[in-house]
Design an enzyme around this catalytic site. Sequence first.
Site, PDB file in Angstrom:
ATOM      1  N   ASP A 164      34.747  50.507  46.817  1.00 22.44           N
ATOM      2  CA  ASP A 164      33.507  50.126  47.487  1.00 22.44           C
ATOM      3  C   ASP A 164      33.009  51.298  48.318  1.00 22.44           C
ATOM      4  OD1 ASP A 164      33.777  47.634  46.369  1.00 22.44           O
ATOM      5  OD2 ASP A 164      34.935  46.864  48.049  1.00 22.44           O
ATOM      6  N   ASP A 207      31.885  34.083  45.312  1.00 24.00           N
ATOM      7  CA  ASP A 207      32.607  34.466  46.534  1.00 24.00           C
ATOM      8  C   ASP A 207      32.983  33.193  47.278  1.00 24.00           C
ATOM      9  OD1 ASP A 207      31.967  36.990  45.755  1.00 24.00           O
ATOM     10  OD2 ASP A 207      30.759  37.509  47.501  1.00 24.00           O
TER      11      ASP A 207
END
EC number: 5.3.1.16
Length: 241
Positions: A130, A8
């Site tokens: 998600d 990330d």
Amino acid sequence: MRIIPAIDIIDGKCVRLSKGDYNTKIIYNENPLEVAKKFEAHGVQYLHLVDLDGAKSSQIINYKILEKIASQTALKIDFGGGLKSDNDLRIAFESGANQITGGSIAVKNPEVFNEWIIKYGADKIILGADANNEKVAISGWLEESKEELIPFIQNYQNQGIEYVICTDIAKDGMLAGPSFNLYAKILSETKGIKLIASGGISTFDELPKLAQLGCEGTIIGKAIYENRITLKQLENFILNK
């Protein structure tokens, strides 16, 4: 089952968040390429690269990092974070992404997302579904939508989507174990979907369980960076599957 470490990116650095909260940022490495090369040296073939700056600002930002990793490793990269336009996708693919993940766009602008599936092919476009209490979360998880998770996936499966990354936000970055029940439910209600489990992976023993469930792959983040799962263990798992 694919082993897919996650990198990330915020400000060009390798970070992790807890539950998607930008205030919980921990920097693990200033050099994402170095991290990617280390993964590759241990037999890893896939990488999940997330542009967190992009997710926040709704446009691709850290594509230079993607370019660097794609040109200096053989990793197959799926890239996500704030991809909203055809131009973003063009940049991502030209920078070396094998696949892209679209999450918020699939909720907010399904026409565009469906066009991407048709234009680039279902092997190139991953649905990022998600979940927060089985509702779909969007915008780097800063918002919860009214979309129910499983009908949302089923709808896109009908549009031709093959790959789905599902992150249970309650688990992400918490090292508390993945949502086995949620993944089992998705797999039983969306036959044939290639499900990539993400969030909460905390011990090596969870990997064979996810493989047994029928997951196509699993994304591992904090567990690697905090040495809960070693790269040697991953290498053995990849070699022995």
